[in-house]
Design an enzyme around this catalytic site. Sequence first.
Site, PDB file in Angstrom:
ATOM      1  N   GLU A 176       0.628  -1.097  -0.146  1.00  0.00           N
ATOM      2  CA  GLU A 176       0.092   0.213  -0.112  1.00  0.00           C
ATOM      3  C   GLU A 176       0.844   1.465  -0.506  1.00  0.00           C
ATOM      4  O   GLU A 176       1.374   1.337   0.683  1.00  0.00           O
ATOM      5  CB  GLU A 176      -1.243  -0.465   1.453  1.00  0.00           C
ATOM      6  CG  GLU A 176      -2.425   0.777   1.302  1.00  0.00           C
ATOM      7  CD  GLU A 176      -3.009   1.223   2.324  1.00  0.00           C
ATOM      8  OE1 GLU A 176      -3.556  -0.433   2.223  1.00  0.00           O
ATOM      9  OE2 GLU A 176      -3.679   1.741   2.810  1.00  0.00           O
ATOM     10  N   ASN A 219      -3.168  -0.949   8.005  1.00  0.00           N
ATOM     11  CA  ASN A 219      -4.719  -2.320   7.409  1.00  0.00           C
ATOM     12  C   ASN A 219      -4.675  -3.321   7.962  1.00  0.00           C
ATOM     13  O   ASN A 219      -4.293  -3.749   6.514  1.00  0.00           O
ATOM     14  CB  ASN A 219      -4.901  -1.869   6.164  1.00  0.00           C
ATOM     15  CG  ASN A 219      -5.024  -0.456   6.082  1.00  0.00           C
ATOM     16  OD1 ASN A 219      -5.420   0.731   7.285  1.00  0.00           O
ATOM     17  ND2 ASN A 219      -4.796   0.712   5.496  1.00  0.00           N
ATOM     18  N   GLU A 300      -9.737   4.733   9.700  1.00  0.00           N
ATOM     19  CA  GLU A 300     -10.757   4.515   8.077  1.00  0.00           C
ATOM     20  C   GLU A 300     -10.922   2.671   7.973  1.00  0.00           C
ATOM     21  O   GLU A 300     -10.966   2.112   7.529  1.00  0.00           O
ATOM     22  CB  GLU A 300      -9.611   4.723   6.766  1.00  0.00           C
ATOM     23  CG  GLU A 300      -8.606   6.377   7.344  1.00  0.00           C
ATOM     24  CD  GLU A 300      -7.676   5.992   6.060  1.00  0.00           C
ATOM     25  OE1 GLU A 300      -6.472   5.499   6.232  1.00  0.00           O
ATOM     26  OE2 GLU A 300      -7.479   7.392   5.861  1.00  0.00           O
ATOM     27  N   ARG A 333      -1.536   3.936  17.143  1.00  0.00           N
ATOM     28  CA  ARG A 333      -1.688   5.230  16.220  1.00  0.00           C
ATOM     29  C   ARG A 333      -2.749   5.956  16.380  1.00  0.00           C
ATOM     30  O   ARG A 333      -3.866   6.229  16.697  1.00  0.00           O
ATOM     31  CB  ARG A 333      -1.531   4.550  14.542  1.00  0.00           C
ATOM     32  CG  ARG A 333      -0.843   3.933  14.017  1.00  0.00           C
ATOM     33  CD  ARG A 333      -0.874   3.630  12.724  1.00  0.00           C
ATOM     34  NE  ARG A 333      -0.386   4.653  11.789  1.00  0.00           N
ATOM     35  CZ  ARG A 333      -0.996   4.671  10.561  1.00  0.00           C
ATOM     36  NH1 ARG A 333      -1.756   4.063   9.909  1.00  0.00           N
ATOM     37  NH2 ARG A 333      -0.187   5.181   9.973  1.00  0.00           N
ATOM     38  N   ARG A 345     -11.396  18.371   9.792  1.00  0.00           N
ATOM     39  CA  ARG A 345     -10.151  16.818  10.232  1.00  0.00           C
ATOM     40  C   ARG A 345      -8.776  16.794  10.833  1.00  0.00           C
ATOM     41  O   ARG A 345      -8.038  15.909  11.547  1.00  0.00           O
ATOM     42  CB  ARG A 345     -10.212  16.102   8.275  1.00  0.00           C
ATOM     43  CG  ARG A 345      -9.103  15.364   8.533  1.00  0.00           C
ATOM     44  CD  ARG A 345      -9.282  14.233   7.513  1.00  0.00           C
ATOM     45  NE  ARG A 345      -7.727  13.550   6.623  1.00  0.00           N
ATOM     46  CZ  ARG A 345      -7.233  12.650   6.690  1.00  0.00           C
ATOM     47  NH1 ARG A 345      -7.725  12.466   5.383  1.00  0.00           N
ATOM     48  NH2 ARG A 345      -6.594  12.776   6.086  1.00  0.00           N
ATOM     49  N   LYS A 369       1.279  10.857  13.142  1.00  0.00           N
ATOM     50  CA  LYS A 369       2.230  11.595  11.980  1.00  0.00           C
ATOM     51  C   LYS A 369       2.820  13.077  12.225  1.00  0.00           C
ATOM     52  O   LYS A 369       2.460  13.693  13.001  1.00  0.00           O
ATOM     53  CB  LYS A 369       1.171  11.643  10.875  1.00  0.00           C
ATOM     54  CG  LYS A 369       0.280  10.493  10.549  1.00  0.00           C
ATOM     55  CD  LYS A 369      -0.417  10.409   9.282  1.00  0.00           C
ATOM     56  CE  LYS A 369      -0.716   8.830   8.771  1.00  0.00           C
ATOM     57  NZ  LYS A 369      -1.794   9.017   7.446  1.00  0.00           N
ATOM     58  N   ASP A 374      -2.341  14.158   6.849  1.00  0.00           N
ATOM     59  CA  ASP A 374      -2.089  13.641   6.343  1.00  0.00           C
ATOM     60  C   ASP A 374      -0.563  13.515   5.250  1.00  0.00           C
ATOM     61  O   ASP A 374      -0.529  13.195   3.800  1.00  0.00           O
ATOM     62  CB  ASP A 374      -3.195  12.711   5.770  1.00  0.00           C
ATOM     63  CG  ASP A 374      -2.912  10.977   5.002  1.00  0.00           C
ATOM     64  OD1 ASP A 374      -1.609  10.830   5.770  1.00  0.00           O
ATOM     65  OD2 ASP A 374      -3.226  10.141   4.381  1.00  0.00           O
ATOM     66  N   GLU A 396       5.582   9.311  13.499  1.00  0.00           N
ATOM     67  CA  GLU A 396       5.814   9.085  11.990  1.00  0.00           C
ATOM     68  C   GLU A 396       5.922  10.080  11.483  1.00  0.00           C
ATOM     69  O   GLU A 396       4.699  10.521  10.028  1.00  0.00           O
ATOM     70  CB  GLU A 396       3.650   8.375  12.012  1.00  0.00           C
ATOM     71  CG  GLU A 396       3.918   7.776  10.554  1.00  0.00           C
ATOM     72  CD  GLU A 396       2.903   6.749  11.000  1.00  0.00           C
ATOM     73  OE1 GLU A 396       2.034   5.950  12.218  1.00  0.00           O
ATOM     74  OE2 GLU A 396       1.673   6.628  10.182  1.00  0.00           O
ATOM     75  N   GLU A 402       3.848   8.715  -0.889  1.00  0.00           N
ATOM     76  CA  GLU A 402       2.420   8.608  -1.516  1.00  0.00           C
ATOM     77  C   GLU A 402       2.008  10.366  -2.082  1.00  0.00           C
ATOM     78  O   GLU A 402       1.018   9.982  -2.607  1.00  0.00           O
ATOM     79  CB  GLU A 402       1.482   8.998  -0.182  1.00  0.00           C
ATOM     80  CG  GLU A 402       0.371   8.193  -0.970  1.00  0.00           C
ATOM     81  CD  GLU A 402      -1.089   8.514   0.074  1.00  0.00           C
ATOM     82  OE1 GLU A 402       0.011   7.377   1.805  1.00  0.00           O
ATOM     83  OE2 GLU A 402      -2.273   8.326   0.523  1.00  0.00           O
ATOM     84  N   TRP A 552     -12.720  13.422   1.880  1.00  0.00           N
ATOM     85  CA  TRP A 552     -12.094  12.647   0.730  1.00  0.00           C
ATOM     86  C   TRP A 552     -12.398  13.677  -0.487  1.00  0.00           C
ATOM     87  O   TRP A 552     -11.189  13.030  -1.235  1.00  0.00           O
ATOM     88  CB  TRP A 552     -13.456  11.888  -0.332  1.00  0.00           C
ATOM     89  CG  TRP A 552     -13.189  10.803   1.087  1.00  0.00           C
ATOM     90  CD1 TRP A 552     -12.216  10.532   2.267  1.00  0.00           C
ATOM     91  CD2 TRP A 552     -14.075   9.324   0.769  1.00  0.00           C
ATOM     92  NE1 TRP A 552     -12.444   8.916   2.867  1.00  0.00           N
ATOM     93  CE2 TRP A 552     -13.672   8.454   2.487  1.00  0.00           C
ATOM     94  CE3 TRP A 552     -15.211   9.420   0.038  1.00  0.00           C
ATOM     95  CZ2 TRP A 552     -14.146   7.846   2.707  1.00  0.00           C
ATOM     96  CZ3 TRP A 552     -15.395   7.525   0.464  1.00  0.00           C
ATOM     97  CH2 TRP A 552     -15.716   7.004   1.852  1.00  0.00           C
TER      98      TRP A 552
HETATM   99  C1  BDP Z   1      -3.242   7.815   4.037  1.00  0.00           C
HETATM  100  C2  BDP Z   1      -2.957   6.525   3.380  1.00  0.00           C
HETATM  101  C3  BDP Z   1      -3.708   4.944   3.333  1.00  0.00           C
HETATM  102  C4  BDP Z   1      -3.348   4.814   4.818  1.00  0.00           C
HETATM  103  C5  BDP Z   1      -3.126   5.840   5.612  1.00  0.00           C
HETATM  104  C6  BDP Z   1      -2.926   5.277   7.209  1.00  0.00           C
HETATM  105  O1  BDP Z   1      -3.656   6.902   2.197  1.00  0.00           O
HETATM  106  O2  BDP Z   1      -3.606   4.243   2.735  1.00  0.00           O
HETATM  107  O3  BDP Z   1      -3.585   3.485   5.274  1.00  0.00           O
HETATM  108  O4  BDP Z   1      -3.103   6.914   5.828  1.00  0.00           O
HETATM  109  O5  BDP Z   1      -1.881   5.830   7.529  1.00  0.00           O
HETATM  110  O6  BDP Z   1      -1.925   8.306   3.813  1.00  0.00           O
HETATM  111  O7  BDP Z   1      -3.197   4.685   7.898  1.00  0.00           O
END
Ligand code: BDP
Length: 710
Positions: A176, A219, A300, A333, A345, A369, A374, A396, A402, A552
């Site tokens: 991923e 995930n 998520e 996390r 968010r 993070k 993100d 993190e 990405e 989103w």
């Molecule tokens: C986002 C990604 C997703 C990850 C999520 C995460 O798009 O694929 O699962 O973060 O950190 O950046 O859990």
Amino acid sequence: MLRRLLIAFCLLFSAATAANAEDGYDLWLRYKPVEASQGADYKTRATAIVTGSTPTLDVAKRELQRGLGGLLAAAPMTSNTIADGAIVLATPADSRGFAIPVGLDREGFVIRSTTLDGHPVTVIAGGSDIGVLYGAFRYLSLIQTQKSTAGLDIQDAPKLDLRVLDHWDNLDGHVERGYAGTSLWDWWRLPDRVDARYDDYAAANASIGINGAVLNNVNAKADSLTEPYLRKAAAIANVLRPYGIKVYLSARFSAPIDLGGLKTADPEDPDVAAWWQAKADEIYTIIPDFGGFLVKANSEGQPGPGDYKRTHAQGANMLAKALKPHGGIVMWRAFVYSEHDATDRAKQAYLEFQPTDGQFADNVLVQIKNGAIDFQPREPFHPLFGAMPRTQQMMEFQITKEYLGFSTHLAYLAPMWEEVLQADTFAKGKGSTVAKVIDGSLDGHTLTGMAGVANIGDDRNWSGSDFDQANWYAFGRFAWNPDTKSAEIAEDWTRMTWSNDPKVVSTIVPMMMGSREAVVHYMTPLGLAHLMDTGHHYGPGPWVSELGRPEWNPAYYHKADLNGIGFDRTKTGSNALGQYTPQAAKPWLEAKKTDERFLLWFHHVPWDFKMKSGRPLWDELVVTYSQGVDEVSAMRKTWATLEGDIDSERFNAVAANLAIQEREAQWWRDACLTYFQSVSKRPLPAGYTLPGITVEQYRKRVFPYAPGRG
Ligand code: BDP
């Protein structure tokens, strides 16, 4: 095994291998011969390696032989007797007469030019054998970067305990957000077939002090906790162990239901706790030095304690209790946002976690993070840092790009990480940097860490591109010491990876240092964020506004309309700014005074808002997007000047990527400005044009096979 054979091969045929084409496999551990004059000098201080034998010392010895064999074109032999010029590897268990400094960290080391038994020697002493291995790599890096090995007196130790790569690797081999091929972990054939690459992976990590690897995606599938998969993980752990690297697993919170047949995964249910306890006990019989769990919960769509109206602390502590008797830890996390919550968010993680400060067990770290949304090309530091003084907080970062052009765009991420690490939270007055929060010094924590989402796959060059190796390397350096300077890391990496030629170094380092800012300019300038097309996050998608959940949609983040653009996070808007200490928030409170790099992150301003340049915001946006493209064109030209100075295989690979990057930077600029112009209805400033492609045409570009999908 392959590694050992390779070493022997290199020793015998070092001249022949030097002539081979380079494909990036050797990373920053290329060990190319130093110039003859200098080599002679180094050789007098590397005549033999005197060492005992443990699995880790054996690795240190092998790496020194491989490294010196390449660098000096002749490897010193191992010996049991100390002679002039020997490199002596010393541990508290086997100190060889060297006085190891009292209190030297288990992972720390000393490298000293000294005299033992009347002989001038170089001692590499560790707080334990892993410290020796780290010291051996440091010693090699001195030669690799052409520093002197005379008169050495170096002492160092990692500032953080857990220095961990998070592999977002699925059990079917898909990674991923991976842009470097498929997973290194051959789950299907493990544990019977153990890929020889795992040794090289481990050596590369040990060379930068990484001491943990989470093998599976956050995930997570519960299957990785079943016995067959634990045996597969154990086979990997066996390879990594001598390199000081522990294996961790992402744990799916609903595993007691998925695997155990229980009706609930409620952390307060005694049967659930008992299931996890039994699972932890089982894991440790299979992997005795198992590191612990990484958990993505109630985020998520992942299951978590919130499903039972329990807090994150309750969930984390239940797992922590199961691991505690074995010395394991939980990395929990903080990347959460709710599908049912209309709150900005950027505010949600703080709202959920901050009130639970002080409730987490002592073997739990909350993994946060760097920013509140993100891993965007630029985000202000996450407001949770410093806001939970009684909680162990770890960082993190995302090494895989990405949101910064996958592995085809050249973007050196260290300046971005440095920006966050050196940001001042003011949690305990001026100087309360994020680095001090995570190294534990601000609040007196002893368990500390940093995680990096790995950019490693089965591509021959590991990271998908030569320059992405720098981000893996830089992550290790920051995890070792979060106060390291990104420019210093870039220089060391360049010397080790490309060349010590002053022309090469002085060309590549500035190019790297400006590269992330270029990406910000052509993707998300002036504080914009999350304009990437949806799902795969490849290319621009600022027009996307129709998806089910508001956050989103890129339109949620930029809020552009006829009047202006930007997300109001002041008191008149979401007041996300209120989550920072007043001193940290102060420079961002008023649009006019805000550092323009964060302007649209915190403020919604009119298109004719006057910028520091004197230009209206709309014009500034056009100029900045265009500047980003120009910066990539400049990188391309700069790179071209190195033709002939570095091997053609890697030269051409980088050149090809830069061509892609230039084309895509142009696409980003054109598409974003076309879209924003359709909203702002403003003319472009004089001298700037757009290609005449409509928003609809851009929107029609779809990429169902973009790599790394979630
Ligand atoms: C986002 C990604 C997703 C990850 C999520 C995460 O798009 O694929 O699962 O973060 O950190 O950046 O859990």
